[in-house]
Design an enzyme around this catalytic site. Structure first.
Site, PDB file in Angstrom:
ATOM      1  N   ILE A  23      -9.458   5.380 -30.479  1.00  0.00           N
ATOM      2  CA  ILE A  23      -9.520   5.529 -31.940  1.00  0.00           C
ATOM      3  C   ILE A  23      -9.398   6.995 -32.328  1.00  0.00           C
ATOM      4  CG2 ILE A  23     -11.106   5.323 -33.915  1.00  0.00           C
ATOM      5  CD1 ILE A  23     -12.100   2.672 -32.635  1.00  0.00           C
ATOM      6  N   ASN A  95     -17.212  10.606 -33.549  1.00  0.00           N
ATOM      7  CA  ASN A  95     -16.530   9.448 -32.971  1.00  0.00           C
ATOM      8  C   ASN A  95     -16.829   9.246 -31.479  1.00  0.00           C
ATOM      9  OD1 ASN A  95     -14.025   7.546 -32.818  1.00  0.00           O
ATOM     10  ND2 ASN A  95     -13.496   9.191 -31.388  1.00  0.00           N
ATOM     11  N   TYR A 161     -26.371   0.810 -26.889  1.00  0.00           N
ATOM     12  CA  TYR A 161     -25.279   1.203 -27.783  1.00  0.00           C
ATOM     13  C   TYR A 161     -25.568   0.698 -29.204  1.00  0.00           C
ATOM     14  CZ  TYR A 161     -20.442   0.838 -29.677  1.00  0.00           C
ATOM     15  OH  TYR A 161     -19.308   0.895 -30.452  1.00  0.00           O
ATOM     16  N   LYS A 165     -26.121   2.984 -32.513  1.00  0.00           N
ATOM     17  CA  LYS A 165     -25.256   2.863 -33.699  1.00  0.00           C
ATOM     18  C   LYS A 165     -26.084   2.550 -34.954  1.00  0.00           C
ATOM     19  CE  LYS A 165     -21.181   3.749 -31.961  1.00  0.00           C
ATOM     20  NZ  LYS A 165     -20.341   4.842 -32.425  1.00  0.00           N
ATOM     21  N   ILE A 194     -11.902  -3.258 -31.473  1.00  0.00           N
ATOM     22  CA  ILE A 194     -10.649  -2.510 -31.629  1.00  0.00           C
ATOM     23  C   ILE A 194     -10.011  -2.365 -30.251  1.00  0.00           C
ATOM     24  CG2 ILE A 194      -9.583  -0.363 -32.432  1.00  0.00           C
ATOM     25  CD1 ILE A 194     -11.013  -1.855 -34.707  1.00  0.00           C
TER      26      ILE A 194
HETATM   27  N1  LIG Z   1     -13.101   0.044 -29.432  1.00  0.00           N
HETATM   28  C1  LIG Z   1     -13.930  -0.776 -30.093  1.00  0.00           C
HETATM   29  O1  LIG Z   1     -13.889  -2.016 -29.948  1.00  0.00           O
HETATM   30  C2  LIG Z   1     -14.929  -0.192 -31.075  1.00  0.00           C
HETATM   31  C3  LIG Z   1     -15.655  -1.088 -31.889  1.00  0.00           C
HETATM   32  C4  LIG Z   1     -16.597  -0.579 -32.788  1.00  0.00           C
HETATM   33  C5  LIG Z   1     -16.800   0.787 -32.875  1.00  0.00           C
HETATM   34  N2  LIG Z   1     -16.079   1.633 -32.074  1.00  0.00           N
HETATM   35  C6  LIG Z   1     -16.380   3.056 -32.186  1.00  0.00           C
HETATM   36  O2  LIG Z   1     -15.200   3.816 -32.321  1.00  0.00           O
HETATM   37  C7  LIG Z   1     -15.373   5.080 -31.677  1.00  0.00           C
HETATM   38  C8  LIG Z   1     -14.249   5.340 -30.701  1.00  0.00           C
HETATM   39  O3  LIG Z   1     -14.217   4.277 -29.738  1.00  0.00           O
HETATM   40  P1  LIG Z   1     -13.007   4.134 -28.705  1.00  0.00           P
HETATM   41  O4  LIG Z   1     -12.825   2.702 -28.462  1.00  0.00           O
HETATM   42  O5  LIG Z   1     -11.843   4.956 -29.146  1.00  0.00           O
HETATM   43  O6  LIG Z   1     -13.671   4.773 -27.395  1.00  0.00           O
HETATM   44  P2  LIG Z   1     -12.988   5.547 -26.164  1.00  0.00           P
HETATM   45  O7  LIG Z   1     -13.852   5.293 -24.985  1.00  0.00           O
HETATM   46  O8  LIG Z   1     -11.531   5.219 -26.074  1.00  0.00           O
HETATM   47  O9  LIG Z   1     -13.097   7.094 -26.592  1.00  0.00           O
HETATM   48  C9  LIG Z   1     -14.317   7.793 -26.550  1.00  0.00           C
HETATM   49  C10 LIG Z   1     -14.011   9.261 -26.282  1.00  0.00           C
HETATM   50  O10 LIG Z   1     -15.260   9.987 -26.291  1.00  0.00           O
HETATM   51  C11 LIG Z   1     -15.180  10.968 -25.256  1.00  0.00           C
HETATM   52  N3  LIG Z   1     -16.516  11.401 -24.848  1.00  0.00           N
HETATM   53  C12 LIG Z   1     -17.362  10.796 -23.988  1.00  0.00           C
HETATM   54  N4  LIG Z   1     -18.487  11.522 -23.846  1.00  0.00           N
HETATM   55  C13 LIG Z   1     -18.338  12.618 -24.636  1.00  0.00           C
HETATM   56  C14 LIG Z   1     -19.150  13.748 -24.898  1.00  0.00           C
HETATM   57  N5  LIG Z   1     -20.351  13.894 -24.313  1.00  0.00           N
HETATM   58  N6  LIG Z   1     -18.702  14.693 -25.744  1.00  0.00           N
HETATM   59  C15 LIG Z   1     -17.487  14.556 -26.328  1.00  0.00           C
HETATM   60  N7  LIG Z   1     -16.655  13.518 -26.107  1.00  0.00           N
HETATM   61  C16 LIG Z   1     -17.090  12.557 -25.271  1.00  0.00           C
HETATM   62  C17 LIG Z   1     -14.419  10.282 -24.136  1.00  0.00           C
HETATM   63  O11 LIG Z   1     -13.859  11.252 -23.237  1.00  0.00           O
HETATM   64  C18 LIG Z   1     -13.365   9.498 -24.898  1.00  0.00           C
HETATM   65  O12 LIG Z   1     -12.168  10.233 -25.041  1.00  0.00           O
HETATM   66  C19 LIG Z   1     -16.752   5.040 -31.032  1.00  0.00           C
HETATM   67  O13 LIG Z   1     -17.689   5.672 -31.862  1.00  0.00           O
HETATM   68  C20 LIG Z   1     -17.033   3.555 -30.913  1.00  0.00           C
HETATM   69  O14 LIG Z   1     -18.417   3.262 -30.897  1.00  0.00           O
HETATM   70  C21 LIG Z   1     -15.161   1.179 -31.183  1.00  0.00           C
END
Ligand SMILES: NC(=O)c1ccc[n+]([C@@H]2O[C@H](COP(=O)([O-])OP(=O)(O)OC[C@H]3O[C@@H](n4cnc5c(N)ncnc54)[C@H](O)[C@@H]3O)[C@@H](O)[C@H]2O)c1
Length: 268
Positions: A23, A95, A161, A165, A194
């Site tokens: 995202i 994020n 988690y 949140k 997502i």
């Molecule tokens: N994918 C889903 O289904 C979904 C659903 C609801 C909410 N979200 C929210 O959307 C956001 C992005 O999710 P995503 O699916 O893209 O996740 P993702 O795992 O693809 O990306 C997360 C990123 O955070 C980075 N990260 C990890 N630890 C870190 C730290 N200590 N400092 C800085 N960066 C760090 C990782 O390297 C990674 O690039 C999150 O907040 C997640 O909770 C995602």
């Protein structure tokens, strides 16, 4: 993206955490396309620098900065680097998460998992806000968007988690009330499932996982990263000038009701 989908962020400086992820990457790209100068941060240095390089090559203003949201000094340094390169941060997008694709059951989860989720998701957002707020307060303007999850409001697996949140929803409201008088807005985007790499391990185990999940979504599909990126850009833009303390749910109707149960009730 059509003209109707545009949110003008020209001249704004945006900093996004976890921007090398699914995202984050799409949101950083969309913020840049809307005219913002984007500070692409992630604990994954290669990932955020490569993305910033790609955006710069496309003619956008982008800077990749390695930043671990659990590191107080590192966050302060990254925010200072952003300010010295593009100017003070106008938009902060919290994020980052540590993905835990197949979470353990509550009674088997190590407390370290709780420590990580609370440190990255809650305290990470707090650290980033504390670094950008003084300048936003002085300029009497600023926007913060926190990525939460439907897990904040009902249980869909992964207790630590979900709790983190939920805390981030509360923190969003605190920010909105405390800093509204300074012209600072704070909102949350609340996604359902997502399709990102955060699901890679589950998808490797079961290639039909997104099809199985789609049955719970009234709109008949899981979300794509751009569904979320568009909402972040809207909340960042002047179109949302009187919106603060809100949670924008982007979940294809998941939390509006239960379509599988509805079909049983209706006998279909
Ligand atoms: N994918 C889903 O289904 C979904 C659903 C609801 C909410 N979200 C929210 O959307 C956001 C992005 O999710 P995503 O699916 O893209 O996740 P993702 O795992 O693809 O990306 C997360 C990123 O955070 C980075 N990260 C990890 N630890 C870190 C730290 N200590 N400092 C800085 N960066 C760090 C990782 O390297 C990674 O690039 C999150 O907040 C997640 O909770 C995602």
């Amino acid at each position: 993206m059509t003209a109707a989908d545009r949110f003008d962020l020209t001249g704004k400086v945006a900093l996004i955490t976890g921007a090398a992820g699914g995202i984050g990457r799409v949101t950083a790209t969309r913020l840049a396309r809307e005219g913002a100068s984007v500070v692409v941060t992630d604990i994954d240095e290669r990932g955020c620098k490569d993305l910033a390089g790609e955006l710069t090559a496309q003619g956008h203003r982008a800077l990749g900065v390695a930043m671990d949201v659990t590191d107080n000094a590192g966050v302060a340094t990254a925010v200072a680097t952003a300010a010295s390169t593009f100017g003070p941060v106008d938009l902060l997008v919290n994020n980052a998460i540590v993905a835990c694709p197949i979470p353990p059951k509550l009674h088997e989860a190590p407390t370290s998992l709780w420590d990580t989720d609370l440190d990255v998701i809650v305290k990470g957002a707090v650290r980033c806000c504390q670094s950008v707020l003084p300048s936003m307060m002085a300029r009497r303007t600023g926007v913060i968007v926190n990525l939460v999850s439907v897990n904040a409001f009902a249980f869909y697996g992964h207790p630590s988690y979900s709790a983190a949140k939920a805390a981030l929803v509360s923190f969003t409201r605190s920010l909105a009330v405390e800093y509204g008088p300074y012209g600072i807005r704070a909102n949350a985007v609340n996604p359902g499932t997502i399709r990102t790499a955060a699901w890679a391990e589950q998808e490797a185990k079961d290639s039909t996982v997104f099809d199985a999940l789609a049955q719970w979504y009234p709109l008949g599909r899981v979300g794509e990263p751009d569904d979320v990126a568009a909402s972040v850009c809207f909340l960042a833009s002047g179109s949302a000038a009187w919106i603060t303390g809100s949670v924008l749910t982007v979940d294809g109707g998941l939390t509006a009701g239960n379509p599988v149960m509805a079909r049983s009730v209706e006998g279909s």
